[in-house]
Design a protein around this motif. Structure first.
Motif, PDB file in Angstrom:
ATOM      1  N   GLY A  70       0.845  -1.205   0.161  1.00  0.00           N
ATOM      2  CA  GLY A  70       0.044  -0.068  -0.172  1.00  0.00           C
ATOM      3  C   GLY A  70       0.936   1.275  -0.057  1.00  0.00           C
ATOM      4  O   GLY A  70       2.276   1.250   0.359  1.00  0.00           O
ATOM      5  N   PRO A  71       0.247   2.588  -0.261  1.00  0.00           N
ATOM      6  CA  PRO A  71       1.165   3.778  -0.202  1.00  0.00           C
ATOM      7  C   PRO A  71       1.785   4.101   0.981  1.00  0.00           C
ATOM      8  O   PRO A  71       2.674   4.713   0.780  1.00  0.00           O
ATOM      9  N   LYS A  72       1.184   3.382   1.874  1.00  0.00           N
ATOM     10  CA  LYS A  72       2.166   3.785   3.322  1.00  0.00           C
ATOM     11  C   LYS A  72       2.872   2.865   3.962  1.00  0.00           C
ATOM     12  O   LYS A  72       3.367   3.253   5.095  1.00  0.00           O
ATOM     13  N   SER A  73       3.061   1.875   3.137  1.00  0.00           N
ATOM     14  CA  SER A  73       3.911   0.707   3.592  1.00  0.00           C
ATOM     15  C   SER A  73       5.176   1.088   3.447  1.00  0.00           C
ATOM     16  O   SER A  73       5.748   1.804   2.543  1.00  0.00           O
ATOM     17  N   THR A  74       6.252   0.670   4.387  1.00  0.00           N
ATOM     18  CA  THR A  74       7.544   1.086   4.611  1.00  0.00           C
ATOM     19  C   THR A  74       8.282  -0.059   3.787  1.00  0.00           C
ATOM     20  O   THR A  74       9.751  -0.015   3.577  1.00  0.00           O
ATOM     21  N   LEU A  75       7.467  -1.025   3.516  1.00  0.00           N
ATOM     22  CA  LEU A  75       8.294  -2.458   2.994  1.00  0.00           C
ATOM     23  C   LEU A  75       8.486  -2.036   1.340  1.00  0.00           C
ATOM     24  O   LEU A  75       8.097  -1.209   0.920  1.00  0.00           O
ATOM     25  N   LYS A  76       9.388  -2.812   0.927  1.00  0.00           N
ATOM     26  CA  LYS A  76       9.660  -2.812  -0.592  1.00  0.00           C
ATOM     27  C   LYS A  76       9.432  -4.315  -1.371  1.00  0.00           C
ATOM     28  O   LYS A  76       9.599  -5.260  -0.590  1.00  0.00           O
ATOM     29  N   LYS A  77       8.926  -4.034  -2.476  1.00  0.00           N
ATOM     30  CA  LYS A  77       8.655  -5.420  -3.228  1.00  0.00           C
ATOM     31  C   LYS A  77      10.208  -6.340  -3.344  1.00  0.00           C
ATOM     32  O   LYS A  77      10.989  -5.678  -3.475  1.00  0.00           O
ATOM     33  N   GLY A  78       9.879  -7.492  -3.061  1.00  0.00           N
ATOM     34  CA  GLY A  78      11.042  -8.367  -3.019  1.00  0.00           C
ATOM     35  C   GLY A  78      11.913  -8.561  -1.823  1.00  0.00           C
ATOM     36  O   GLY A  78      12.466  -9.616  -1.778  1.00  0.00           O
ATOM     37  N   GLN A  79      11.460  -7.723  -0.760  1.00  0.00           N
ATOM     38  CA  GLN A  79      11.969  -8.119   0.399  1.00  0.00           C
ATOM     39  C   GLN A  79      11.482  -9.360   0.954  1.00  0.00           C
ATOM     40  O   GLN A  79      10.284  -9.782   0.911  1.00  0.00           O
ATOM     41  N   ARG A  80      12.399 -10.000   1.863  1.00  0.00           N
ATOM     42  CA  ARG A  80      12.001 -11.155   2.609  1.00  0.00           C
ATOM     43  C   ARG A  80      11.604 -10.803   4.036  1.00  0.00           C
ATOM     44  O   ARG A  80      12.430 -10.134   4.682  1.00  0.00           O
ATOM     45  N   VAL A  81      10.636 -11.272   4.641  1.00  0.00           N
ATOM     46  CA  VAL A  81      10.232 -10.665   5.806  1.00  0.00           C
ATOM     47  C   VAL A  81       9.540 -11.795   6.622  1.00  0.00           C
ATOM     48  O   VAL A  81       9.163 -12.780   6.275  1.00  0.00           O
ATOM     49  N   VAL A  82       9.621 -11.797   8.181  1.00  0.00           N
ATOM     50  CA  VAL A  82       9.074 -12.439   8.892  1.00  0.00           C
ATOM     51  C   VAL A  82       8.003 -11.605   9.557  1.00  0.00           C
ATOM     52  O   VAL A  82       8.173 -10.509  10.147  1.00  0.00           O
TER      53      VAL A  82
END
Length: 396
Positions: A70-82
């Motif tokens: 979403g526009p206010k997420s701080t993540l980036k596409k392609g990141q691996r996350v738990v």
């Protein structure tokens, strides 16, 4: 997409369901690469937790790759996350105190009345764990919508296998917080009821926090063996009377701190436990609390009681007199996962904490119903089942 759905007691199925969508600006969509069956999931499987609805997607231990934000997420596409199993906004009163599992905004407004009536105040939202905790779709699926993705997910460095970090989602922080809540001091003797995943991580954490002795209590030989590998002494409650054994091992004083990692489905043919089982089966009670009763009675005077184990309703025959007269302290609660994840990730990367020892089985997501039955029916050999949505089915 494919996802594991609850359809009733001991009835879980992998169904075709709608793909998740971005609903709020802070959302993210995760492509799940690994998810696990938790001991708490078995409470759902056994029908102990209320407000489940047919078709609810299960699973609260998962990780994966960011595929949409979403526009206010701080993540980036392609990141691996738990993903932490607790859903927290990061800005309310409780989040400001790092009490993320008490978040005021993690639960949708239309779900708050249930918790308000049952517990006095609504609890926070959890993934895949009934409408009491928000009715959020869980992570035993190919994709998951993650609310407040600017607060919860922990980005994982490249080159680290999923299996080494997956349990940051729940059971490793839960075991660590259990030991922290026990107020462990150097030289302490700590007793841990239950050598399931949380209990074993509590054993490991207690030693890291300076405990001199840890005594692990269970009846599954394989789990007791795992506890001994960390240096724990063990009691098999089917072979020895636990209270008497603890008194003998501590010179009649009792452990300095006790940890209940068993919860509402305590096992064993003990008089109080049999009565609890009868009450639960006849709807005259909810939880079987043998382990916390025993822990309170065994703990030394002035000691500390930590209760990471899940309890859901009302109980009787709680040893309140012993608790008061002995001057004990109790700390409990759902885990503030977001608070613990960064430091525990560093401990894993530095080789101070191992998590992979726990995994006994890895299965494709399509075999999740088999995994649940295995875990439920054979908790000696099946210590942890990891599900892989991208894993091919084994040839017959």
């Amino acid at each position: 997409m494919r996802a594991l759905a609850w359809h009733g007691k001991h009835d879980v199925r992998v169904d075709n369901v709608d793909d998740p969508e971005i609903l709020n600006p802070r959302d993210a969509i995760i492509k799940v690469t690994a998810t696990a069956i938790c001991g708490s999931d078995l409470h759902l499987y056994d029908g102990y937790i209320p407000t489940m609805q047919s078709g609810d997607i299960l699973g609260h231990e998962f990780m994966g790759e960011v595929v949409e934000i979403g526009p206010k997420s701080t993540l980036k596409k392609g990141q691996r996350v738990v993903i932490p199993f607790t859903i927290a906004c990061g800005s309310c009163f409780h989040c400001g105190k790092h009490q993320y599992s008490a978040c005021d905004n993690g639960l949708p407004a239309d779900n708050q009345d249930i918790g308000q009536e049952l517990y006095g105040q609504p609890m926070s939202g959890l993934f895949g764990y009934s409408h009491l905790t928000g009715g959020y779709a869980g992570g035993q699926a190919e994709y998951v919508r993650v609310p407040f993705s600017d607060v919860g997910p922990l980005v994982i460095p490249d080159g680290i296998e999923d299996e080494k970090v997956l349990f940051l989602s729940d059971i490793l922080p839960t075991g660590w917080m259990a030991a922290e809540n026990a107020g462990i001091e150097p030289g302490d003797t700590v007793a841990v009821w239950g050598c399931g995943p949380v209990g074993l991580f509590a054993v490991q954490s207690a030693f890291l926090m300076g405990a001199e002795r840890v005594i692990a209590i269970d009846h599954f030989p394989r789990r007791l063996e795992l506890a001994r590998k960390f240096g724990a002494e063990t009691i098999n409650f089917e072979e020895s009377a636990t209270y008497e054994a603890l008194m003998a091992m501590t010179g009649g004083i009792g452990p300095d701190a006790v940890i209940d990692a068993v919860g509402l489905e305590a096992h064993g043919m003990f008089v109080d436990n049999v009565i609890d089982q009868i009450k639960a089966s006849t709807f005259l009670g909810t939880d079987r609390i043998h382990s916390i009763r025993q822990a309170i009675l065994a703990c030394r005077k002035g000691g500390r009681v930590s209760m990471p184990a899940v309890y859901g309703g009302f109980v009787d025959k709680f040893p309140l007199g012993a608790f008061m007269e002995k001057g004990l302290t109790l700390k409990t609660g759902q885990t503030h996962v977001q608070h613990y994840m960064p430091a525990l990730l560093n401990a894993i990367l530095e080789g101070k904490i191992d998590t992979t020892f726990l995994i006994s089985h890895t299965l494709p997501l399509e075999e999740a119903p088999k995994g649940y039955k295995m875990f439920h029916d054979n908790q000696n050999e099946v210590t942890k089942v990891v599900l892989k949505p991208g894993l091919a089915l084994a040839a017959e």
